[in-house]
Scaffold this motif. Structure first.
Motif, short mmCIF file in Angstrom:
data_model
loop_
_atom_site.label_atom_id
_atom_site.label_comp_id
_atom_site.label_asym_id
_atom_site.label_seq_id
_atom_site.Cartn_x
_atom_site.Cartn_y
_atom_site.Cartn_z
N TYR A 24 66.30 30.92 -19.02
CA TYR A 24 65.38 31.45 -20.01
C TYR A 24 65.43 32.97 -20.13
CZ TYR A 24 63.11 26.85 -20.17
OH TYR A 24 62.84 25.53 -20.32
N ASP A 83 66.05 36.67 -21.17
CA ASP A 83 66.30 37.36 -22.45
C ASP A 83 65.92 36.51 -23.67
OD1 ASP A 83 67.40 39.57 -21.05
OD2 ASP A 83 69.33 38.56 -20.95
N ARG A 84 65.02 35.56 -23.46
CA ARG A 84 64.57 34.75 -24.59
C ARG A 84 63.09 34.97 -24.89
NH1 ARG A 84 66.76 28.68 -24.35
NH2 ARG A 84 66.10 28.86 -26.53
#
Length: 556
Positions: free
Chosen positions: A105, A107-108
């Motif tokens: 997950y 950098d989202r």
């Protein structure tokens, strides 16, 4: 096959960890399951992550083991940062851990995501993200090595959720040399030691200043024996107050905060200064004016070579373990003392302490802090542990409390001076020193920050006594405002009945209304079978004469 969380906990246990101080969170579910399924170590739930870090910090200062703290991602990591930074700057071995979002997950924009490694890079000695389950035991061992070796400091590891959930057959074992500190005791080269011994023998007025390194090396008895062998007065920094007990050569704290005037005079008289385990920072040197550079010949012993010569021209550098260094110096100088007359040192002390005698017995209400110190000293046992916030309690107890046994009986956070340290710090102290009286000295400003940890006291039934210096203000800052610029703003707040608040948390509360009541109330609080708190109305610093703090005087 165990998962990463189980391997993490097993590796902690292999290093003989007894306590982990922490706060639960969404990203820590696997870690807490692992904690719940073992019996080798005790998890202490704090009420916020900063408190957990302070608990670990105080535990490490008072034991011979690193302190361990943990927290979840996001706000957990940011809250924990303050305590980890304090430990690192104070050379305290703390292994801090935060769980984090799954790697997939990153950098989202997932909830609580932040770059923990980047966040902790500037406030730790060593810091990493553990991105594979098989790395867990190896990198945790590395954290123990980094935190304990050389100059102690804080380390940090980030554990993504998926790493703690993944199975691994990585071998679990401890680096036994790093389970306690100091793990190694290097000795300076013989030619350096001989040069230092010759300088001391040739000096007319040599003086020792012992810093916090005396605690990291556990060199209290060795420094005391050396001082008494050679006849050297030993000044102490704020963090090392009382380190050699009631030796006739102890002159107490030197510098700006909590100092004794005659101790500062003795340092200024020195023709040679033997600095033991101190970074030569601004407080004990009165911003490097006491002495000024070049006013005395300097011999500096420190485990961290980079600290030597940082602020003073240094004649002899002694990089190495403090205990080994002092023992070697003692062997080389032999019976050359006494360099100072202990009767002269005692006479200077007696003349200075007479300035406070009236305040020790003063019936003023609010109470004078000197009265609190004197009455506390009459009640507490010789090996009691005092954990202080850096505000009003610190200068008075550091300067006036009669420490008698060599060792560490005084703990204060002075690297960054965050308020709210004493109350959670006393939890770590109680875990490290279960057979000693533990007292938290808290200002009312600090109580407003950390008072919720009284629930931790009650839940764990910890035998800690809190003394709240109640003056309805951030009194330290108020004194600075009035002294420097003649104003007071943004420092006062409402008066609270802290004893009543303590009772709501299940802690025995005592409220003092007169000076005569304090000693009896404190005695009763100490005798409580469990946690207790004494709320003491005390005079704010701006209203008190003869405050043992030089920085309250304006600079020329």
């Amino acid at each position: 096959m165990p998962n990463g969380a189980e391997v993490l906990v097993a590796t902690l246990a292999a290093h003989n960890v007894e306590y982990v101080f922490g706060v639960c969170g969404d990203t820590s579910v696997d870690l807490y399951r692992a904690f719940s399924e073992q019996e080798e170590l005790t998890h202490v739930l704090a009420r916020d992550e900063r408190s957990a870090a302070y608990m670990a910090d105080a535990y490490a200062r008072l034991s011979d083991k690193p302190g361990i703290c943990e927290g979840p991602s996001g706000g957990g990591a940011t809250y924990q940062l303050a305590g980890v930074s304090e430990a690192n700057e104070s050379s305290v071995p703390v292994v801090s851990m935060n769980t984090s979002i799954p790697i997939r997950y990153r950098d989202r924009g997932v909830l609580t995501e932040l770059d923990q490694k980047a966040l902790y890079d500037t406030v730790t000695k060593w810091n990493t993200s553990v991105d594979h389950a098989e790395q867990v035991p190896r990198l945790l061992r590395q954290a123990f090595r980094e935190t304990t070796t050389g100059r102690p400091g804080a380390t940090h590891l980030s554990f993504p959720m998926n790493v703690l959930n993944d199975e691994t057959d990585a071998e679990v074992y401890a680096d036994e040399n790093a389970a306690e500190y100091p793990p190694y005791r290097p000795t300076p080269e013989q030619d350096r030691l001989k040069a230092a011994a010759s300088l001391l023998a040739e000096s007319e007025r040599p003086v020792v200043v012992a810093g916090g390194g005396i605690h990291a090396s556990r060199a209290w008895h060795e420094v005391r024996a050396f001082a008494e062998q050679v006849g050297l007065p030993v000044g102490q920094t704020l963090t090392s107050a009382g380190c050699i007990g009631d030796s006739p050569y102890s002159i107490g704290v030197v510098g700006e905060n909590g100092s004794r005037r005659y101790a500062n005079e003795i340092v200024r008289e020195a023709d040679t200064l033997l600095l033991l385990g101190t970074a030569v920072e601004s407080v004990w040197t009165n911003k490097w004016s006491q002495p000024s550079d070049g006013a005395a010949t300097v011999i500096h012993a420190d485990i961290e070579p980079a600290s030597i010569g940082k602020n003073y021209d240094t004649e002899v550098a002694l990089p190495g373990d403090l205990r080994k260094t002092v023992e070697a110096l003692g062997d080389l100088v032999g019976d050359i003392g006494p360099m100072w007359d202990p009767a002269d040192l005692q006479a200077r002390h007696d003349q200075w302490i007479r300035e406070f005698e009236d305040a020790f017995d003063a019936d003023d209400v609010p109470l004078r802090p000197e009265r609190v110190v004197a009455d506390a000293a009459s009640v507490l046992e010789e090996d009691a542990v005092l954990v202080s916030d850096p505000g009003t309690p610190t200068p008075y107890f550091a300067s006036l409390y009669p420490f008698s046994e060599p060792g560490r009986h005084w703990v204060v956070n002075r690297a960054h001076g965050e308020l709210g340290y004493a109350i959670p710090g006393a939890v770590g102290a109680a875990c490290a020193c279960p057979d000693q009286q533990v007292v938290a000295l808290s200002g009312d400003g600090s109580f407003g920050i950390a008072g919720t940890e009284l629930e931790t006291y009650s839940r764990l039934d910890l035998p800690i006594t809190v003394v709240v210096f109640n003056n309805n203000a951030f009194s330290w800052i108020e004194a600075g405002q009035q002294n420097y610029s003649g104003f007071s703003f943004g420092v006062e707040f409402s008066s609270l009945d802290h004893a009543a608040i303590a009772e709501e948390y299940g802690v025995a509360g005592f409220r003092v209304e007169s000076a005569e009541e304090f000693e009896d109330a404190f005695q009763a609080a100490i005798e409580v079978d469990g946690p207790s708190l004494v709320d003491v109305p005390t005079q704010p610093l701006p209203s008190i004469d003869n405050v043992p703090v030089d920085w309250l005087e304006p600079e020329a």
